[in-house]
Design a protein around this motif. Sequence first.
Motif, PDB file in Angstrom:
ATOM      1  N   CYS A  77     116.104  84.726  16.290  1.00 39.91           N
ATOM      2  CA  CYS A  77     116.339  86.167  16.353  1.00 39.91           C
ATOM      3  C   CYS A  77     115.385  86.843  15.373  1.00 39.91           C
ATOM      4  CB  CYS A  77     117.781  86.500  15.971  1.00 39.91           C
ATOM      5  SG  CYS A  77     119.043  85.704  16.977  1.00 39.91           S
TER       6      CYS A  77
ATOM      7  N   THR B  11     121.031  85.956  19.558  1.00 37.89           N
ATOM      8  CA  THR B  11     120.962  84.845  20.503  1.00 37.89           C
ATOM      9  C   THR B  11     121.543  83.619  19.816  1.00 37.89           C
ATOM     10  OG1 THR B  11     118.926  85.754  21.416  1.00 37.89           O
ATOM     11  CG2 THR B  11     119.428  83.475  21.964  1.00 37.89           C
ATOM     12  N   ARG B  12     122.643  83.122  20.343  1.00 35.00           N
ATOM     13  CA  ARG B  12     123.279  81.937  19.762  1.00 35.00           C
ATOM     14  C   ARG B  12     122.363  80.727  19.934  1.00 35.00           C
ATOM     15  NH1 ARG B  12     128.528  80.616  18.389  1.00 35.00           N
ATOM     16  NH2 ARG B  12     129.007  78.415  18.541  1.00 35.00           N
ATOM     17  N   SER B  13     122.179  79.986  18.870  1.00 41.12           N
ATOM     18  CA  SER B  13     121.337  78.785  18.846  1.00 41.12           C
ATOM     19  C   SER B  13     119.876  79.094  19.168  1.00 41.12           C
ATOM     20  CB  SER B  13     121.854  77.707  19.816  1.00 41.12           C
ATOM     21  OG  SER B  13     123.179  77.353  19.509  1.00 41.12           O
ATOM     22  N   GLY B  14     119.464  80.323  18.957  1.00 37.27           N
ATOM     23  CA  GLY B  14     118.081  80.704  19.228  1.00 37.27           C
ATOM     24  C   GLY B  14     117.464  81.410  18.038  1.00 37.27           C
TER      25      GLY B  14
END
Length: 160
Positions: free
Chosen positions: A28, A23-26
């Motif tokens: 993981c 998940t980009r910018s999230g």
Amino acid sequence: MAQINIVNLNTSIDERVTIEQFTRSGVCPAIQEREYASGKGVNSAATLAAMEVQANLHCIVAEDAVELYRMLGGKHINLNLEIVPGRERRNITIVDRNDDLICHIQKLGLVVDPKYVSALAARVIDKLTADDVIIFSGSLPQGVDTSTFVALVERAAGIS
């Protein structure tokens, strides 16, 4: 009897982290992780061992990584470690649950004093015979210039 000798001057610890989904910018969360001794020469010795071929593995290893490297020794790999002060480079590989590569981060390695290369080289050269095979595998660590490596190769070539 001829022996295979593998010299690996720039070793590392590889940390492999498995995540469910990137998940980009999230966040993981990791679902699995493991670390293991690595380096081009280490991988070559492990491949030979899997084929039940004996090899002598000569490595420069940071003091914090010795136990992981000692785990390599066994029936088909004879270890010759030059232990140096410092922290071993740790590369990070991130894969998803299907083992698809997401990212491999290669960190900077140790800065190695050439005296450690000379010490390892002396032990390697002392054991070589004209029938032996020697493989220099991997890159040079920081702090070791090309002339130090060339001198090592020339010394080994003088045996055969």
